[in-house]
Design a protein around this motif. Structure first.
Motif, mmCIF file in Angstrom:
data_model
loop_
_atom_site.group_PDB
_atom_site.id
_atom_site.type_symbol
_atom_site.label_atom_id
_atom_site.label_comp_id
_atom_site.label_asym_id
_atom_site.label_seq_id
_atom_site.Cartn_x
_atom_site.Cartn_y
_atom_site.Cartn_z
ATOM 1 N N ALA A 124 0.829 -1.208 0.000
ATOM 2 C CA ALA A 124 0.000 0.000 0.000
ATOM 3 C C ALA A 124 0.862 1.257 0.000
ATOM 4 C CB ALA A 124 -0.934 -0.012 1.209
ATOM 5 N N ASN A 128 0.769 4.207 -2.786
ATOM 6 C CA ASN A 128 0.506 5.600 -2.396
ATOM 7 C C ASN A 128 1.588 6.540 -2.896
ATOM 8 O OD1 ASN A 128 -2.013 5.653 -1.018
ATOM 9 N ND2 ASN A 128 -1.083 4.622 0.741
ATOM 10 N N ARG A 159 -8.194 -6.599 -0.681
ATOM 11 C CA ARG A 159 -9.070 -5.529 -0.203
ATOM 12 C C ARG A 159 -8.342 -4.673 0.835
ATOM 13 N NH1 ARG A 159 -14.517 -4.003 0.235
ATOM 14 N NH2 ARG A 159 -14.499 -2.056 1.412
ATOM 15 N N MET A 162 -6.080 -2.291 -0.962
ATOM 16 C CA MET A 162 -6.840 -1.243 -1.637
ATOM 17 C C MET A 162 -7.392 -0.219 -0.646
ATOM 18 S SD MET A 162 -8.764 -3.724 -4.411
ATOM 19 C CE MET A 162 -9.450 -2.449 -5.461
ATOM 20 N N ASP A 163 -7.820 -0.687 0.512
ATOM 21 C CA ASP A 163 -8.380 0.219 1.518
ATOM 22 C C ASP A 163 -7.357 1.211 2.050
ATOM 23 O OD1 ASP A 163 -10.913 -0.773 1.328
ATOM 24 O OD2 ASP A 163 -10.805 -2.015 3.138
ATOM 25 N N ARG A 164 -6.089 0.904 1.898
ATOM 26 C CA ARG A 164 -5.035 1.771 2.429
ATOM 27 C C ARG A 164 -4.419 2.676 1.371
ATOM 28 N NH1 ARG A 164 -2.259 -2.421 6.813
ATOM 29 N NH2 ARG A 164 -4.193 -3.578 7.168
ATOM 30 N N VAL A 165 -4.983 2.655 0.178
ATOM 31 C CA VAL A 165 -4.440 3.462 -0.922
ATOM 32 C C VAL A 165 -5.337 4.672 -1.157
ATOM 33 C CG1 VAL A 165 -3.879 3.477 -3.387
ATOM 34 C CG2 VAL A 165 -3.338 1.471 -1.995
ATOM 35 N N HIS A 167 -5.563 6.944 -3.884
ATOM 36 C CA HIS A 167 -6.219 7.060 -5.193
ATOM 37 C C HIS A 167 -6.804 5.710 -5.591
ATOM 38 C CE1 HIS A 167 -4.639 11.054 -5.493
ATOM 39 N NE2 HIS A 167 -3.386 10.641 -5.493
ATOM 40 N N ARG A 168 -7.784 5.266 -4.825
ATOM 41 C CA ARG A 168 -8.326 3.927 -5.033
ATOM 42 C C ARG A 168 -9.000 3.785 -6.390
ATOM 43 N NH1 ARG A 168 -12.025 0.232 -0.955
ATOM 44 N NH2 ARG A 168 -12.408 -1.422 -2.451
ATOM 45 N N HIS A 169 -9.471 4.877 -6.967
ATOM 46 C CA HIS A 169 -10.124 4.794 -8.270
ATOM 47 C C HIS A 169 -9.159 4.359 -9.369
ATOM 48 C CE1 HIS A 169 -8.235 8.748 -8.345
ATOM 49 N NE2 HIS A 169 -8.392 8.774 -9.650
ATOM 50 N N LEU A 171 -7.143 1.821 -8.977
ATOM 51 C CA LEU A 171 -6.820 0.426 -8.688
ATOM 52 C C LEU A 171 -7.933 -0.515 -9.144
ATOM 53 C CD1 LEU A 171 -5.352 0.456 -5.050
ATOM 54 C CD2 LEU A 171 -4.108 0.157 -7.199
ATOM 55 N N HIS A 206 -14.547 -3.700 -9.163
ATOM 56 C CA HIS A 206 -13.093 -3.523 -9.225
ATOM 57 C C HIS A 206 -12.401 -4.610 -10.039
ATOM 58 C CE1 HIS A 206 -13.238 -0.239 -6.389
ATOM 59 N NE2 HIS A 206 -13.935 -0.982 -5.555
#
Length: 279
Positions: A124, A128, A159, A162-165, A167-169, A171, A206
């Protein structure tokens, strides 16, 4: 129409890969961004890239899938190696800006006895640092078989990354059929159940690509040995259900089977016959 391709060598450039794909009735392809067992990358040829972009548009190609080198481990045990991975991935993404709309797939890596939680944190952190809000490439985390200390055997691990990033959009996830089978998910006997599990854990919105492979191993072996389509433990009927499933059929499929170009042509022809265009 079925969006399908195979892994191709980028040694001769993007236009050559595009022509190789169309020669076997593929409408997309996967390639390594650099030496899969090293760090060197071939210099981009701007003219070749532009010719490929025209070719891909004319032949209605699905997005090309760029695959990061296998040697890159974003959750490595030393800062030196993690820094090298971040720099390499950032360079890959910068180069891919010349082909907007591409997908960039990578293995989350091995935590090397640091523990899954630590490995997730490192992956993550790398994402980032390298993801830019303006980039035109979507980065895909690949589902893994769970051999050794691999991260990503369970959907929940992806998951957590992804939750720790931020700009999740930017991913997404690439589901590898051999990997999830070897990880223990019964995509042959309970595909709907596996997809429901994926939806609860990550969200089907996703899921953006599928590595379509059979497996040399029984389910749950955690060995990651790909087989040609219909010649492994997953089987042709199950793989046909995958390409025709209403949740999956619109996605691009990429073969990573142990085959040459002629063999991939036979696999693609077989899968096109099994794909239901009338659904």
């Amino acid at each position: 129409m079925l969006k399908i391709g195979c892994h191709l060598s980028c040694a001769k450039g993007f236009l050559a890969m595009g022509k190789a794909a169309t020669s076997i009735d593929a409408n997309t392809f996967q390639f390594f961004t650099r030496n899969p067992r090293g760090a060197s990358a071939k210099k981009l040829d701007d003219r070749d890239v532009e010719q490929y972009r025209v070719w891909a548009l004319e032949h209605h190609f699905a997005p090309a899938l760029a695959h990061a080198a296998y040697t890159m481990n974003a959750s490595a045990a030393t800062e030196h190696l993690r820094t090298l991975v971040r720099e390499t991935m950032a360079d890959d993404l910068a180069r891919l800006e010349s082909i907007p709309g591409s997908l960039y797939n990578f293995h989350p890596g091995n935590h090397v006895n640091q523990g899954v939680e630590a490995g997730i944190e490192w992956v993550a952190a790398a994402l980032n640092e390298i993801l830019k809000p303006e980039q035109a490439t979507t980065v895909l985390l690949e589902t893994m078989s769970g051999k050794g200390s691999e991260i990503g055997r369970e959907f929940e691990e992806l998951r957590e990354i992804m939750d720790r990033v931020g700009h999740r959009h930017l991913l997404g996830v690439c589901l590898d059929t051999c990997h999830v089978w070897d990880a223990g998910y019964d995509i042959a006997g309970d595909l709907d159940g596996v997809l429901e599990h994926f939806d609860r854990a990550i969200g089907l919105e996703h899921l953006q690509a599928i590595h379509l492979n059979d497996s040399q191993n029984p389910r749950g072996s955690r060995k990651d040995r790909h087989a040609t389509i219909g010649e492994g433990h997953i089987g042709l009927d199950a793989l046909a259900r995958i390409i025709n499933h209403p949740v999956l059929r619109h996605l691009p499929f990429y073969l990573e089977t142990p085959n040459d170009l002629a063999g991939h042509a036979r696999e693609i022809a077989m899968l096109r016959k099994l794909y239901r265009d009338d659904v």
